[in-house]
Design a protein around this motif. Structure first.
Motif, mmCIF file in Angstrom:
data_model
loop_
_atom_site.group_PDB
_atom_site.id
_atom_site.type_symbol
_atom_site.label_atom_id
_atom_site.label_comp_id
_atom_site.label_asym_id
_atom_site.label_seq_id
_atom_site.Cartn_x
_atom_site.Cartn_y
_atom_site.Cartn_z
ATOM 1 N N GLN A 19 0.838 -1.203 0.000
ATOM 2 C CA GLN A 19 0.000 0.000 0.000
ATOM 3 C C GLN A 19 0.868 1.246 0.000
ATOM 4 O O GLN A 19 0.551 2.230 -0.673
ATOM 5 N N GLU A 20 1.979 1.188 0.722
ATOM 6 C CA GLU A 20 2.887 2.331 0.784
ATOM 7 C C GLU A 20 3.452 2.674 -0.592
ATOM 8 O O GLU A 20 3.556 3.848 -0.953
ATOM 9 N N ARG A 21 3.826 1.648 -1.336
ATOM 10 C CA ARG A 21 4.417 1.885 -2.660
ATOM 11 C C ARG A 21 3.397 2.491 -3.611
ATOM 12 O O ARG A 21 3.701 3.439 -4.336
ATOM 13 N N LEU A 22 2.180 1.948 -3.631
ATOM 14 C CA LEU A 22 1.138 2.516 -4.486
ATOM 15 C C LEU A 22 0.863 3.960 -4.090
ATOM 16 O O LEU A 22 0.790 4.846 -4.950
ATOM 17 N N ALA A 23 0.731 4.196 -2.802
ATOM 18 C CA ALA A 23 0.449 5.552 -2.328
ATOM 19 C C ALA A 23 1.543 6.526 -2.745
ATOM 20 O O ALA A 23 1.255 7.619 -3.245
ATOM 21 N N THR A 49 -8.645 8.761 -9.946
ATOM 22 C CA THR A 49 -7.947 8.941 -11.227
ATOM 23 C C THR A 49 -6.443 8.747 -11.056
ATOM 24 O O THR A 49 -5.799 8.100 -11.885
ATOM 25 N N LEU A 50 -5.878 9.279 -9.977
ATOM 26 C CA LEU A 50 -4.442 9.107 -9.719
ATOM 27 C C LEU A 50 -4.086 7.633 -9.532
ATOM 28 O O LEU A 50 -3.084 7.160 -10.080
ATOM 29 N N LEU A 51 -4.888 6.916 -8.757
ATOM 30 C CA LEU A 51 -4.608 5.501 -8.529
ATOM 31 C C LEU A 51 -4.735 4.695 -9.816
ATOM 32 O O LEU A 51 -3.876 3.860 -10.122
ATOM 33 N N ILE A 52 -5.785 4.944 -10.573
ATOM 34 C CA ILE A 52 -5.984 4.223 -11.837
ATOM 35 C C ILE A 52 -4.823 4.489 -12.779
ATOM 36 O O ILE A 52 -4.246 3.564 -13.360
ATOM 37 N N ARG A 53 -4.448 5.732 -12.944
ATOM 38 C CA ARG A 53 -3.349 6.091 -13.842
ATOM 39 C C ARG A 53 -2.049 5.423 -13.405
ATOM 40 O O ARG A 53 -1.303 4.885 -14.233
ATOM 41 N N THR A 54 -1.776 5.431 -12.114
ATOM 42 C CA THR A 54 -0.552 4.820 -11.590
ATOM 43 C C THR A 54 -0.519 3.329 -11.869
ATOM 44 O O THR A 54 0.503 2.791 -12.322
ATOM 45 N N LEU A 55 -1.624 2.644 -11.617
ATOM 46 C CA LEU A 55 -1.688 1.206 -11.860
ATOM 47 C C LEU A 55 -1.560 0.890 -13.353
ATOM 48 O O LEU A 55 -0.842 -0.035 -13.743
ATOM 49 N N GLN A 56 -2.232 1.665 -14.191
ATOM 50 C CA GLN A 56 -2.157 1.431 -15.634
ATOM 51 C C GLN A 56 -0.757 1.695 -16.174
ATOM 52 O O GLN A 56 -0.269 0.943 -17.023
ATOM 53 N N GLU A 57 -0.108 2.740 -15.699
ATOM 54 C CA GLU A 57 1.254 3.026 -16.153
ATOM 55 C C GLU A 57 2.228 1.927 -15.745
ATOM 56 O O GLU A 57 3.245 1.722 -16.393
ATOM 57 N N ALA A 58 1.901 1.207 -14.674
ATOM 58 C CA ALA A 58 2.745 0.102 -14.218
ATOM 59 C C ALA A 58 2.445 -1.193 -14.967
ATOM 60 O O ALA A 58 3.110 -2.196 -14.747
ATOM 61 N N GLY A 59 1.430 -1.179 -15.837
ATOM 62 C CA GLY A 59 1.140 -2.345 -16.663
ATOM 63 C C GLY A 59 -0.121 -3.112 -16.322
ATOM 64 O O GLY A 59 -0.392 -4.158 -16.889
ATOM 65 N N VAL A 60 -0.917 -2.589 -15.404
ATOM 66 C CA VAL A 60 -2.162 -3.255 -15.018
ATOM 67 C C VAL A 60 -3.297 -2.813 -15.948
ATOM 68 O O VAL A 60 -3.413 -1.637 -16.279
ATOM 69 N N VAL A 61 -4.109 -3.765 -16.361
ATOM 70 C CA VAL A 61 -5.323 -3.478 -17.120
ATOM 71 C C VAL A 61 -6.493 -3.739 -16.178
ATOM 72 O O VAL A 61 -6.630 -4.834 -15.630
ATOM 73 N N LEU A 62 -7.313 -2.729 -15.980
ATOM 74 C CA LEU A 62 -8.489 -2.860 -15.131
ATOM 75 C C LEU A 62 -9.669 -3.251 -16.003
ATOM 76 O O LEU A 62 -9.993 -2.563 -16.965
#
Length: 75
Positions: A19-23, A49-62
């Protein structure tokens, strides 16, 4: 797209992120991520929006909800 707490946890699991790393990467507090994932509060649209963008930039598809609910996968 709406981010569910379950998607957030699953996406972090795929990335092997705490959680710390995502935050830190999203520029939000750890308590925001923790409280969201534990269903203690909903996210403000900007934070989501910030969380979604961060996860997507790391390679996650929601994946949007389907017959079996929300999902995640790696690109």
């Amino acid at each position: 797209m709406d981010l569910s707490p379950e998607q957030c946890r699953a996406a972090r699991g795929l990335l092997d992120w705490t959680q710390e790393r995502l935050a830190a990467r999203a520029g939000v507090s750890r308590s925001t991520v923790r409280d969201f994932e534990c269903h203690r509060h909903v996210l403000h649209r900007g934070t989501e929006t910030l969380l979604i963008r961060t996860l997507q930039e790391a390679g996650v598809v929601l994946l949007p909800p389907g017959e079996q609910g929300h999902g995640v996968r790696m690109r």
